[in-house]
Design a protein around this motif. Structure first.
Motif, mmCIF file in Angstrom:
data_model
loop_
_atom_site.group_PDB
_atom_site.id
_atom_site.type_symbol
_atom_site.label_atom_id
_atom_site.label_comp_id
_atom_site.label_asym_id
_atom_site.label_seq_id
_atom_site.Cartn_x
_atom_site.Cartn_y
_atom_site.Cartn_z
ATOM 1 N N ASN A 288 -23.714 -29.952 32.206
ATOM 2 C CA ASN A 288 -23.992 -30.042 30.780
ATOM 3 C C ASN A 288 -23.185 -31.160 30.137
ATOM 4 O OD1 ASN A 288 -24.925 -28.990 28.073
ATOM 5 N ND2 ASN A 288 -22.721 -28.716 27.866
ATOM 6 N N SER B 71 -26.256 -33.396 29.078
ATOM 7 C CA SER B 71 -26.852 -33.343 27.750
ATOM 8 C C SER B 71 -25.854 -33.594 26.632
ATOM 9 C CB SER B 71 -27.525 -31.979 27.531
ATOM 10 O OG SER B 71 -26.565 -30.937 27.552
ATOM 11 N N TYR B 72 -24.574 -33.758 26.980
ATOM 12 C CA TYR B 72 -23.562 -33.799 25.916
ATOM 13 C C TYR B 72 -22.386 -34.664 26.336
ATOM 14 C CZ TYR B 72 -20.269 -31.880 22.433
ATOM 15 O OH TYR B 72 -19.364 -31.729 21.422
ATOM 16 N N LEU C 84 -29.155 -38.918 29.860
ATOM 17 C CA LEU C 84 -29.055 -37.867 28.852
ATOM 18 C C LEU C 84 -30.351 -37.066 28.827
ATOM 19 C CD1 LEU C 84 -27.246 -39.802 25.994
ATOM 20 C CD2 LEU C 84 -26.291 -37.991 27.419
ATOM 21 N N PRO D 39 -32.287 -33.390 27.211
ATOM 22 C CA PRO D 39 -32.193 -32.248 26.290
ATOM 23 C C PRO D 39 -31.624 -31.021 27.003
ATOM 24 C CG PRO D 39 -34.291 -33.365 26.004
ATOM 25 C CD PRO D 39 -33.640 -33.992 27.209
ATOM 26 N N GLN D 40 -30.783 -30.277 26.319
ATOM 27 C CA GLN D 40 -30.018 -29.229 26.987
ATOM 28 C C GLN D 40 -30.904 -28.175 27.648
ATOM 29 O OE1 GLN D 40 -27.063 -26.411 24.875
ATOM 30 N NE2 GLN D 40 -25.813 -28.112 25.641
ATOM 31 N N LEU E 250 -32.477 -29.638 30.726
ATOM 32 C CA LEU E 250 -31.529 -29.720 31.837
ATOM 33 C C LEU E 250 -31.393 -28.368 32.530
ATOM 34 C CD1 LEU E 250 -29.411 -31.338 33.443
ATOM 35 C CD2 LEU E 250 -27.716 -30.630 31.742
#
Length: 259
Positions: free
Chosen positions: A52, A76-77, A97, A99-100, A103
């Protein structure tokens, strides 16, 4: 099959340069710090990491990042990890990257043997259209950009094709585990850990409490042992060592805590 490996160094001994890793955790919660420290001591470099986030400055995957051991991150972050941002913008690190939720589903799909799926997340953005900077050049220009992805319409709504993720290894941290690799996670530490465990071809789990066979309620198991190849029991000191990313403090005379 008894999957217990007592020494973290032995558990990571076959993780070589350029290996790909799925790593559990979110911020500082549920991060497999003992296995990460063993991998740092192992000296493996040019790693491709799926997680993440890439830890924090001086913690979690941030330890490997600061040492220049990571070549590529799928996450994602970026968050407040200044070294992560610096390496990315300086062109020292390739970053995908995602999207959470996408992922999470890509990891789950890979673990379930699903090669790809369609999702509406990202349609109409650079996630689908391409052009997200994967790597910057020395002058700040985009040296490598993400390619466009296939988009199809289902029930009148556009969806983008995303591929499942599998990795050479996975590093996770569990609250409880038995010798067969059955794992239970606790509260927020569950986060990406079950998904990472499923996605790794060889999964290493550090467990805070190694329990006897039969002690775990089968209905409470979050990851069955078929997904786990090595179980590393932590010492009480290692199990209790849990960092706090942000502290809330109250100054004298304040009516409420400073944030």
């Amino acid at each position: 099959m008894d999957k217990v490996v007592r020494a973290p160094a032995d558990a990571v001994a076959d993780i070589l340069d350029a290996a790909s890793l799925a790593v559990g955790g979110f911020g500082l919660s549920g991060v497999p710090n003992v296995l990460i420290a063993a991998l740092y001591a192992r000296g493996a470099t040019a790693l491709s990491v799926v997680s993440n986030n890439c830890g924090v400055d001086g913690g979690g995957l941030g330890v490997l990042l600061a040492a220049g051991r990571i070549a590529r991150v799928t996450g994602s972050y970026i968050g407040t990890n200044k070294e992560f941002a610096r390496q990315y913008l300086a062109g020292e690190l390739e970053v995908e990257l995602v999207p959470q939720g996408t992922l999470a589903e890509r990891l789950r799909a890979g673990g379930c043997g699903i090669p790809a799926f369609y999702t509406p997340a990202g349609v109409g953005t650079q996630v689908a259209d391409g052009g997200l900077p994967l790597r910057y050049g020395p002058g700040g220009e985009v040296a490598v950009a993400s390619p466009p992805k296939e988009v199809r319409e289902f029930a009148g709504r556009e969806h983008v094709l995303e591929h499942g993720i599998t990795t050479d290894f996975a590093l996770v941290r569990a609250w409880k585990g038995d010798r067969h690799g059955n794992l239970v996670f606790r509260r927020a530490a569950r986060n990406f850990n079950p998904l990472a465990a499923m996605a790794g071809r060889v999964t290493l789990a550090e467990v805070e409490h190694l329990v006897d066979l039969g002690e775990l309620d089968p209905d409470a198991v979050h990851v069955p042992g078929i997904f786990v190849q090595r179980v590393v029991p932590l010492t009480p000191t290692q199990a209790a060592d849990k960092g706090i990313e942000r502290r809330t403090v109250r100054r004298s005379g304040d009516g409420e805590g400073a944030r």
